[in-house]
Design an enzyme around this catalytic site. Structure first.
Site, PDB file in Angstrom:
ATOM      1  CB  CYS A 312      -0.887  -0.095   1.256  1.00 47.91           C
ATOM      2  SG  CYS A 312      -1.626   1.482   1.715  1.00 47.91           S
ATOM      3  NE  ARG A 410     -10.353  -2.012  -0.907  1.00 49.01           N
ATOM      4  CZ  ARG A 410      -9.463  -1.698  -0.105  1.00 49.01           C
ATOM      5  NH1 ARG A 410      -8.538  -0.803  -0.240  1.00 49.01           N
ATOM      6  NH2 ARG A 410      -9.516  -2.534   1.338  1.00 49.01           N
TER       7      ARG A 410
HETATM    8  P1  IMP Z   1      -1.580  -7.172   3.267  1.00 51.81           P
HETATM    9  O1  IMP Z   1      -2.401  -8.406   4.024  1.00 51.81           O
HETATM   10  O2  IMP Z   1      -0.905  -6.596   4.090  1.00 51.81           O
HETATM   11  O3  IMP Z   1      -1.276  -7.242   1.888  1.00 51.81           O
HETATM   12  O4  IMP Z   1      -2.917  -5.961   3.069  1.00 51.81           O
HETATM   13  C1  IMP Z   1      -3.986  -6.536   2.376  1.00 51.81           C
HETATM   14  C2  IMP Z   1      -5.322  -5.396   2.578  1.00 51.81           C
HETATM   15  O5  IMP Z   1      -4.687  -4.181   2.097  1.00 51.81           O
HETATM   16  C3  IMP Z   1      -6.483  -5.477   1.960  1.00 51.81           C
HETATM   17  O6  IMP Z   1      -7.512  -6.445   2.571  1.00 51.81           O
HETATM   18  C4  IMP Z   1      -7.175  -4.129   1.783  1.00 51.81           C
HETATM   19  O7  IMP Z   1      -7.773  -3.777   2.855  1.00 51.81           O
HETATM   20  C5  IMP Z   1      -5.679  -3.297   1.742  1.00 51.81           C
HETATM   21  N1  IMP Z   1      -5.238  -2.889   0.252  1.00 51.81           N
HETATM   22  C6  IMP Z   1      -5.546  -3.649  -0.786  1.00 51.81           C
HETATM   23  N2  IMP Z   1      -5.147  -3.133  -1.834  1.00 51.81           N
HETATM   24  C7  IMP Z   1      -4.514  -2.033  -1.322  1.00 51.81           C
HETATM   25  C8  IMP Z   1      -4.095  -0.721  -2.075  1.00 51.81           C
HETATM   26  O8  IMP Z   1      -3.750  -0.596  -3.285  1.00 51.81           O
HETATM   27  N3  IMP Z   1      -3.578   0.211  -1.336  1.00 51.81           N
HETATM   28  C9  IMP Z   1      -4.016   0.086   0.016  1.00 51.81           C
HETATM   29  N4  IMP Z   1      -4.368  -0.800   0.634  1.00 51.81           N
HETATM   30  C10 IMP Z   1      -4.862  -1.985  -0.080  1.00 51.81           C
END
Ligand code: IMP
Length: 490
Positions: A312, A410
């Protein structure tokens, strides 16, 4: 009025858990990880494993959603699919019967063996049902395998010349153990299941049995069908989608937004609660004010996280976001206060949770389950491709705010002024979720046990979390030694 908070926000990595007294009740084998996913009518939807796979294109398709529900968690099908496609996926998960395959390559008796040779080379499959129509739900005429023809000489023959017509099938078999019994009796590695009229319904393969026969933890509804969720947006065109998802028996919907503290979520929640019986997970929020607004509007669970997902870049792009531990703590306090007079609202920690320690700390802070993207993207069952990069096996992982995902809704964005809030890249390949989850489950049980907690309620209550200094954190990593198999000294 402008407010300045000068105490820092903390990450999940900043905390560690102190051990509590472990008695027999809380010994590892007696620990239960059962948790509440969200409110449903007067009760809750429960899961035996507090894990959800993220509503992301790189994470949750039918394969991941079915596997994770079988293993005791639940998947959320992403928003960036047409309404028809998303509903079809929901239906596939809901109608899934463990081990009974209902969509495998099927041949017509007129197909040439040369075509099969090509399919075998391209897919690695070696057993094919043959039906009158050449499609899966036709009348079963026979079966052909790679052992039934000689790829050097037979390629111009039709399938009908070489297929086995004396195939023993199971008639309307519904139980996997019964399918297994017949397979042993007939002595084949597969068993076609047909209706009384001889129409092919499904095929059971021996190799799948061990994987599927034992799933005591599966997340199922009252009809024993696997549970699954679907992401929706708050845009008016999605009201139709929500109705269709409800008609297809989706178990809950997730309002998929990077910022859920909006009038749109409030309005959509009010509409869903009035028009459907669906359970709604709202979010994402990171403040108690956001939480309070969503529960007053009818949210059945609230999801927490902004600006901290593994790929992110929201914090850089917009300066918005909050350390995940601080966000969880703030909202858990608000939730516990709310629960004194109202129903308990489950909380889902979403983002920056990939390691066992991050999972444990998020739950210890008071979250009831964790949603993970990066963690599940690594597994075989996620939709990304496995690649070889510099000798390492990796899987594609792309965020929903990346150019590749094109999920403008989103992020409340338009295609013409689009800016990225996430990147595309890779994560290390971790193998099948069927291998990954049992180990993760055991690790988490072990954490509960060390804390002295026999279940989630006790874990929330008894956990003692301590902030640690950078030096203490460093001591918790491998240090002052060269790890066998690694090149760098830590
Ligand atoms: P991770 O498990 O740390 O990879 O985070 C996944 C979560 O990041 C997802 O469930 C979303 O809430 C959030 N997310 C998904 N895509 C994006 C993005 O492009 N930017 C910011 N947050 C994101």
């Amino acid at each position: 009025m402008k407010q300045i908070i000068t105490s820092p926000a903390y990450s999940l990595k900043d905390f560690r858990l102190l051990p509590g007294y472990t008695d027999e009740r809380s010994s590892v084998n007696n620990v239960s990880l059962k948790t509440r996913l969200c409110c449903q009518k007067e009760d809750y939807i429960y899961m035996e494993l507090p894990f959800m796979s993220a509503a992301m294109q790189a994470v949750t398709g039918v394969e991941m959603a079915t596997a994770l529900a079988e293993l005791g968690g639940v998947g959320v099908l992403p928003l960036e699919a047409s309404m028809e496609d998303q509903c079809k996926k929901v239906k596939t998960v809901k109608h899934y019967k463990a081990g009974f395959q209902t969509d495998i390559i099927t041949l017509s008796p007129d197909a040439l063996l040369g075509e099969i040779k090509k399919i075998i080379q391209e897919t690695g499959y070696s057993i094919f049902p043959v039906t009158d129509t050449g499609v899966f739900h036709g009348r079963l005429l026979g079966v052909i395998t790679d052992k039934d023809f000689d790829p050097r000489y037979d390629l111009d023959f039709p399938v009908s010349e070489r297929m086995r017509k004396d195939v023993q099938a199971g008639v309307e078999v519904e139980d996997l153990k019964e399918a297994n019994r017949l397979m042993i009796q007939y002595g084949h590695g597969f068993l076609p299941i047909v209706t009384r009229e001889g129409t092919l319904q499904s095929v059971v393969f021996k190799k799948d049995l061990d994987k599927h026969i034992q799933h005591p933890h599966a997340t199922v509804d009252h009809r024993k069908r696997l549970r699954v969720g679907a992401a929706v947006s708050t845009h008016p065109e999605d009201l139709e989608r929500i109705k269709e998802l409800a008609a297809n028996d989706v178990d809950f919907i997730v309002m998929d937004s990077s910022d859920g503290f909006t009038c749109y979520q409030k309005q959509t929640l009010a509409w869903v609660k009035k028009k459907t019986n669906l359970a709604v997970i709202a979010g994402n929020v990171v403040t108690r004010e956001g939480f309070e607004m969503l529960v007053k509007a009818g949210a059945d669970a609230v999801k927490i996280g902004m600006g901290i997902g593994s790929g992110c870049i929201t914090q850089e792009a917009k300066a918005t976001g909050r350390g995940q531990a601080t966000a969880i703590l703030d909202i858990v306090n608000a939730r516990d206060e709310y629960a004194k007079k109202h129903p308990y609202i489950p909380i889902i920690a979403d983002g920056s949770i990939s390691t066992p320690a991050e999972i444990a700390v998020a739950l210890a802070l008071g979250a009831d389950s964790v949603m993970m993207g990066n963690f599940f993207a690594r597994c075989l069952e996620s939709p990304g491709k496995v690649e070889n990069r510099n000798g390492r096996r990796v899987k594609e992982y792309w965020m929903e705010g990346s150019k590749k995902a094109q999920n403008y809704r989103r992020y409340h964005q338009n295609p013409d002024t689009f800016f990225e809030e996430g990147v595309a890249g890779f994560v290390p390949f971790a193998g099948s979720v069927y291998e990954v989850i049992p180990v993760s489950r055991q690790r988490l049980k072990s954490t509960f046990s060390t804390v002295g907690a026999a279940n989630m309620g006790e874990f929330h209550e008894k956990a003692v979390l301590e902030l640690q200094s950078m030096a203490a954190f460093h001591d918790g990593q491998i240090h002052n030694m060269i790890q066998a198999g690694g090149e760098d000294e830590h």
